[in-house]
Scaffold this active site. Structure first.
Site, mmCIF file in Angstrom:
data_model
loop_
_atom_site.group_PDB
_atom_site.id
_atom_site.type_symbol
_atom_site.label_atom_id
_atom_site.label_comp_id
_atom_site.label_asym_id
_atom_site.label_seq_id
_atom_site.Cartn_x
_atom_site.Cartn_y
_atom_site.Cartn_z
ATOM 1 N N HIS A 1 0.511 -8.090 0.460
ATOM 2 C CA HIS A 1 0.681 -8.191 -0.771
ATOM 3 C C HIS A 1 1.343 -6.699 -1.324
ATOM 4 C CE1 HIS A 1 -3.481 -6.728 -2.762
ATOM 5 N NE2 HIS A 1 -2.712 -5.970 -2.883
ATOM 6 N N ASN B 1 -3.087 -8.175 3.045
ATOM 7 C CA ASN B 1 -2.184 -9.457 3.398
ATOM 8 C C ASN B 1 -1.377 -8.553 2.640
ATOM 9 O OD1 ASN B 1 -2.076 -9.185 0.523
ATOM 10 N ND2 ASN B 1 -3.403 -11.417 -0.189
ATOM 11 N N ASP C 1 0.475 -2.473 -13.021
ATOM 12 C CA ASP C 1 -0.150 -4.168 -12.355
ATOM 13 C C ASP C 1 -1.114 -3.873 -13.297
ATOM 14 O OD1 ASP C 1 -1.773 -3.251 -10.602
ATOM 15 O OD2 ASP C 1 -1.051 -4.331 -8.783
ATOM 16 N N GLU D 1 1.511 -11.562 -4.904
ATOM 17 C CA GLU D 1 0.289 -12.254 -3.319
ATOM 18 C C GLU D 1 1.676 -12.866 -1.927
ATOM 19 O OE1 GLU D 1 -1.939 -10.739 -2.568
ATOM 20 O OE2 GLU D 1 -3.570 -11.575 -4.383
HETATM 21 P P1 PGA Z 1 -6.146 0.054 -1.500
HETATM 22 O O1 PGA Z 1 -5.386 -0.914 -1.475
HETATM 23 O O2 PGA Z 1 -4.789 1.083 -1.987
HETATM 24 O O3 PGA Z 1 -7.150 -0.013 -2.219
HETATM 25 O O4 PGA Z 1 -6.497 -0.383 -0.041
HETATM 26 C C1 PGA Z 1 -3.499 -1.573 -2.177
HETATM 27 C C2 PGA Z 1 -3.330 -2.702 -2.376
HETATM 28 O O5 PGA Z 1 -4.092 -3.467 -2.770
HETATM 29 O O6 PGA Z 1 -2.237 -2.762 -2.845
#
Ligand code: PGA
Length: 259
Positions: free
Chosen positions: A143, A141, A67, A148
């Site tokens: 995702h 959450n 992404d 999301e």
């Molecule tokens: P993080 O993010 O590795 O910074 O915790 C993970 C994500 O949001 O996919």
């Protein structure tokens, strides 16, 4: 789904690096799906060490990132182009021509153009022979990528609006200022991720424990996008003890035998 629990972040990262290195040794022209965020940093650090000290060769590897924020140029320190260059690409011997990251420089108002661009990104993956291994983090959450909660489980690469929960989580990368975070991102879809031959999801820390529990032991549902991994034939979760702390059963302690 193979769940591997390791003591802490460092051990989780080393285990993950073994999986990636094993694949690259076995198939030097592997196609890797890469993730950004705090979680894979330890993995990338270990891969850099393996490249520098053990000669792990990435020259034939192709990469596709999950992404990118819309509106941030590659030179922006919070763009995922910048993140990948600083934290991995400039330290190893990937061929620039084989690196793919969705462009953040698309015009949000021109949805047809964005859709065509997303189709093109999918075509590039198909032309490369498809992803051998997709690396994932997980949001609090649930995702994966910027898919999301509520994202279609069959979705493909497309534009998504970031949820408030994700903006709040990512504010730490923008000096705590949530207003600096872009509204939109381009992300591989859940269906795109599920097409990868292998999927390896990493999670570390107590604040991921609920998302890990829902992913592994909850129902498969769009409310928790990562729960779709229960349907994948070759999904590995490598988590540390804190991230595993809400799981109700004891999981594998064995290293995954990937190849
Ligand atoms: P993080 O993010 O590795 O910074 O915790 C993970 C994500 O949001 O996919």
């Amino acid at each position: 789904m193979l769940v591997v629990v390791r003591k802490d972040y460092k051990d989780m990262s080393k285990e993950a690096a073994k999986v990636v290195a094993g694949l690259v040794y076995e198939k030097p022209n592997s196609v890797l799906g890469l993730a950004t965020g705090g979680t894979p940093l330890g993995l990338y650090k270990e891969l850099i060490r393996m490249h520098q000290e053990d000669g792990l060769d990435f020259s034939k590897v192709t990469t596709f990132n999950l992404d990118e924020y819309i509106g941030l140029p590659p030179s922006h320190p919070q763009s995922y182009h910048y993140f990948m260059r600083e934290n991995l690409f400039k330290h190893i011997n990937l061929n620039d021509r084989y690196i793919h990251i969705p462009s953040g420089m698309v015009e949000v108002s021109d949805i047809n153009r964005i859709n065509r661009y997303c189709e093109w990104y999918e075509e590039q993956m198909a032309k490369a022979g498809g992803l051998d291994l997709q690396i994932l983090g997980i949001g609090k959450n649930g995702h994966i990528g910027f898919n999301e909660p509520g994202s279609s489980l069959g979705s493909r690469t497309r534009i998504k609006t970031l949820t408030q929960s994700t903006k709040d989580d990512n504010a730490r990368f923008f000096d705590g200022d949530v207003t600096q975070i872009p509204q939109y991102a381009i992300t591989m879809g859940i269906g795109t991720i599920m097409d990868s031959h292998w999927i390896m999801l990493l999670a570390s820390g107590k604040n991921k424990a609920k998302a890990v529990k829902d992913t592994v032991e909850g129902p498969v549902c769009a409310r928790v996008p990562a729960s779709i991994l229960q349907m994948h034939r070759k999904a590995i979760l490598i988590v540390d003890e804190e991230a595993a702390s809400m799981l109700s059963v004891e999981y594998e302690e064995l290293a995954p035998d990937l190849i």
